[in-house]
Design an enzyme around this catalytic site. Sequence first.
Site, PDB file in Angstrom:
ATOM      1  N   TYR A  17       0.827  -1.217   0.000  1.00 24.35           N
ATOM      2  CA  TYR A  17       0.000   0.000   0.000  1.00 24.35           C
ATOM      3  C   TYR A  17       0.862   1.268   0.000  1.00 24.35           C
ATOM      4  CZ  TYR A  17      -3.901  -3.082   1.121  1.00 24.35           C
ATOM      5  OH  TYR A  17      -4.855  -4.073   1.088  1.00 24.35           O
ATOM      6  N   ASP A  61      -2.388 -11.283   8.414  1.00 21.49           N
ATOM      7  CA  ASP A  61      -1.648 -12.473   7.989  1.00 21.49           C
ATOM      8  C   ASP A  61      -0.206 -12.490   8.484  1.00 21.49           C
ATOM      9  OD1 ASP A  61      -3.626 -13.819   6.167  1.00 21.49           O
ATOM     10  OD2 ASP A  61      -3.578 -11.824   5.283  1.00 21.49           O
ATOM     11  N   HIS A 113       4.649  -6.465  -4.300  1.00 19.75           N
ATOM     12  CA  HIS A 113       3.269  -6.758  -4.659  1.00 19.75           C
ATOM     13  C   HIS A 113       2.366  -5.560  -4.455  1.00 19.75           C
ATOM     14  CE1 HIS A 113       1.752  -7.183  -0.458  1.00 19.75           C
ATOM     15  NE2 HIS A 113       3.036  -7.353  -0.239  1.00 19.75           N
ATOM     16  N   TYR A 150     -11.709  -1.013  -1.171  1.00 18.31           N
ATOM     17  CA  TYR A 150     -11.784  -0.578   0.230  1.00 18.31           C
ATOM     18  C   TYR A 150     -10.476   0.043   0.682  1.00 18.31           C
ATOM     19  CZ  TYR A 150      -8.892  -3.976   2.840  1.00 18.31           C
ATOM     20  OH  TYR A 150      -7.840  -4.674   3.368  1.00 18.31           O
ATOM     21  N   ARG A 151      -9.415  -0.099  -0.112  1.00 12.89           N
ATOM     22  CA  ARG A 151      -8.091   0.345   0.325  1.00 12.89           C
ATOM     23  C   ARG A 151      -7.182   0.232  -0.897  1.00 12.89           C
ATOM     24  NH1 ARG A 151      -5.114  -3.237   4.976  1.00 12.89           N
ATOM     25  NH2 ARG A 151      -3.598  -1.738   5.729  1.00 12.89           N
TER      26      ARG A 151
END
Length: 609
Positions: free
Chosen positions: A148, A208, A451, A532-533
């Site tokens: 992010y 996670d 990623h 959502y993000r």
Amino acid sequence: MPPAPSFPPPPSLSSNYSGLPDRLADIGSESKNRLLSRRTLPESAPRQHDVPRLPPDISRAEFNQAIGEVKEILGSENVAINDRPLVDGWYIEHPNTHDAYHVALQEDLVSSAVVYPGNVEEVQSIVRWANKHLIPIYPISMGRNIGYGGTAPRVPGSVVIDLGKRMNRILNIDAENASCLLEPGVSYFALYEEIQRRQLPLWIDTPDVGGGSVLGNAIDRGVGYTPYGDHFANHCGLEIVLPSGELLRTGMGALPGKEGDDNPTWQSFQPAYGPYSDGIFSQSNYGIVVRMGMWLMPETSHQSYLITFPRDEDFPDIVEVIRPLAQQRVLGNIPQLRHVIQELATTARPKSDFYAGKDPVPRSVIHEHAATLPVGDVSWVFYGTQYGDPAGITAQLEIIRTAFSKIAGAKMLLPDDLPPEHYLHSRVSVCSGVPILRELDWLNWVPNAAHLFFSPIVPTRGRDARIVHEIVVRLHAKYGFDLLPTLCVAGREMHYIVNIVYDRASVDEKRRAAALMREMIAETAAEGYGEYRTHILFADMVASTYSWGSNALMRFNETIKDALDPNGILAPGRNGIWPRRFRGKGWEILGTEVEDALDGKGIGPKSVQ
Ligand code: ADP
């Protein structure tokens, strides 16, 4: 397998607030060695641009003057200029200088300096300093928001406020109320270890991977997998430094306790009285959260399981079976539905072990290799966990088994049915609040892996699931990426999370990854689905899809931003919210800017006519 371990062990939690608990020392070393031995990039490359990258509209002389002043406030040992080579590191030893999982060029999203406040008053002083000099600041807690943007500011040259290094105390654990009060630098690892040390019968809820900040993840509306998996919904009470430097407590914390104490219900009741203001401090740039209350779950018995489904095309029907089970709360947590290609990726083996081509692994090859793995040649795998007393769990498992038997060939397996290295065993930990590292394993899929997450919200309905899935499948094929989907399915919506794994050494892969993100955001929005993000570089694009009523929501967000932060100093551009000073000046990324940045154009304002 990669060469034998040769890298120094990762730092331990006892010596470093962001380190690894001793129980994970061996796993951490293995993970580090595996990831770094597959690196083909040099540890760092010489920087191409003048260092440090200056904040926008600030001359070098003004910057030097301002840095001198902030050193007076914090002590020079707590101010670091970002002028050294950039090192991506790995998850546990991550940099706070740039986005280590860069999708643009490594040097595009850099700070000018990093400052380390030691208490709330110092955070307030930094904010006042930023207002004086009009220098954008960007707060981070642990900085492990990987996928992010990590620790990177949206505006290059901002000063990063690394809160975690010196503000990492667990201020309180209230065993009766089952809650805690935390500073930004408390990781899931640290909170879990402290609860074990005190032998309290309480669970935390962890994502996670357990190295992130409990506070940072909650205000970015991250999720975990116990019944307390919605982190923001389980926070209770915030203390916030506003962009003016003022200090605010929300919830019951606004009511002073006796004789200067904290109010005794601060961690007991979320909304208190009047407008519920906490929401505007999540996924925003309206304040710096310096303390947060969090609810903890009383420990209970639990049973994890997986269910396999043989046919790809049964995906919408599987979703139809999940919906009533989730709405009736038969399912104990937010379960995950994964494609069988994830069974290959979570072995920690590289893609090249399974397939020599650079293109996506063909379905026939996935079949062939899945057949050799413990769950066999299946298509979808559902991971769930049930909670409560053992008799209740047995009854629930029977209901679940019966419901899924409508799907031909569905098969339920328990941890004992699978070898110890199977991914289900790590789900047992995560789904009972034990933070681990295992989820990093799929970063071995390609060398130098980074990623990006694409995470639309989709109704829990077969027909909607099919629409989004078909868009995602088609665009992954177009841009040549393996599709690695994980669906976190609740009763009314699911987070359809796609993980685009790309090689940081390949400009071509980065360009394709960015184009894939851009097109998925646009195509799913055209069908009525939104994320959502997202990564900071895609924030404008995602924000722009929430355009109902001639962008009424963004105009509302901007009104709040301008009222709270008239100088536009706090995290400009985060979540697509630009303060007046930056708005309409070419900073917004709504087209191919990320792909263009890879040609060397950089991330910055375009000239606006
Ligand atoms: P993690 O919790 O995964 O370690 P970060 O510390 O990077 O993640 O936080 C995620 C994002 O949330 C950051 O990039 C930043 O924009 C925002 N953020 C983190 N901590 C704070 C905070 N204390 N106050 C305001 N915003 C924050």
